[in-house]
Design a protein around this motif. Structure first.
Motif: not given
Length: 312
Positions: A155, A88, A153, A75
């Motif tokens: 991201n 997270e 995620e 993360h």
């Protein structure tokens, strides 16, 4: 009708025989994949049953016990550092209900002194090191250790930073993209298509459909790894949150459908490694190997090393 059957039955018979033959001999149609690593011993979260998960102490201990791959998750902190952490949100790991993305690296709390092992209910790990590790520190300390990185995620900044670190430390051949989500995998592969990658959930379902329809031997596969639960651990050492997985009939069906030795042998013959997780008892390690796993993922690297040595 009879004339239709006259043509269709031989065609189906020929298709079935050809499919079965190619399932056992896949290299007739497919060139065997050659990855830069072959891992039979994989440490889940760095071997989180013997040290606090995903810490440098855990990674170091796993390497000392002979692990051949480290599995982890990443993360991004508020100030742009790639941190190794399964979650997270840090409530489970630290007791503080905060997210990694909301904190600067220097403000990350310490892990709890004792942390429950997710895949071994009622068991706890502890260690001297309670700090969150940086992915770069792992790459720097263990430059030749294969690592499977799960991205949880979508991201873009996180994916780009992971890719940049992989390139900077010249480890594209030994660092694996892993995620359950196909959209995230697409972003990972777009960002760095030189890294090997594992099956997503959707691709895993497609793999099973191809296998049961007989089409699998004819279809090219881009993945280098299949990483999947060993179903027999569910509701025994691993208690799932999803209620549907607490149903014994569901798990029995899942095991019958997915744990197919002929499928795993076919993948292995094509150079696709099969890693089953998370095996924290000798009987589970044995079951994984017997069904055709090329690698076993565990929270207890010492346990797995001892088992492999005693059954060499």
């Amino acid at each position: 009708m009879s004339s239709f059957l006259y043509f269709i039955l031989p065609a189906l018979g020929g298709y079935t025989l050809t499919s079965l033959y190619l399932l056992k001999n896949p290299r007739i149609l497919h060139k065997r994949k050659r990855t830069a690593f072959y891992s039979t011993h994989i440490s889940h979260r760095g071997g989180c049953g013997e040290r606090i998960e995903s810490t440098m102490e855990a990674f170091t201990h796993a390497v000392e016990q002979g692990t051949q791959m480290i599995e982890l998750d990443c993360h991004l902190t508020q100030d742009g550092h790639v941190v190794v952490s399964h979650d997270e949100n840090l409530l489970r790991q630290t007791g503080r209900d905060v997210s990694i993305s909301s904190l600067k690296l220097q403000d990350l709390p310490l892990y709890k002194e004792r942390l429950e092992v997710t895949f071994y209910a009622g068991r706890y790990s502890s260690g001297a090191d309670r700090k969150f590790a940086l992915l770069e520190d792992l790459f720097r300390k263990f430059p030749e250790m294969p690592v499977s990185i799960e991205i949880k995620e979508n991201n873009k900044q996180l994916i780009e930073k992971v890719s940049d670190l992989v390139r900077r430390y010249d480890r594209e051949g030994i660092t694996v993209w892993a995620t359950v989500n196909s959209s995230i995998m697409k972003e990972c592969r777009t960002t760095n298509g030189s890294m090997p990658f594992s099956f997503t959930v959707n691709r895993g379902v497609l793999l099973l459909l191809l296998f049961y329809s007989g089409l699998l031997p004819f279809v090219p596969l881009g993945e280098s790894l299949l990483q999947f639960y060993l179903p027999r651990i569910i509701n025994r050492t691993f208690i799932p949150e999803k209620r549907i997985l607490r149903n014994k009939m569901v798990i029995s069906l899942l095991e019958k459908v997915t744990m197919r030795k002929s499928l795993f042998k076919h993948l292995a013959a094509r150079g696709i490694q099969v890693h089953l997780f998370v095996c924290n008892e000798d009987e589970d390690i044995k079951a994984a190997i017997e069904v055709g796993a090329t690698g076993v993922m565990t929270d207890y690297p010492t346990l797995l090393s001892n088992y492999l040595r005693s059954h060499d």
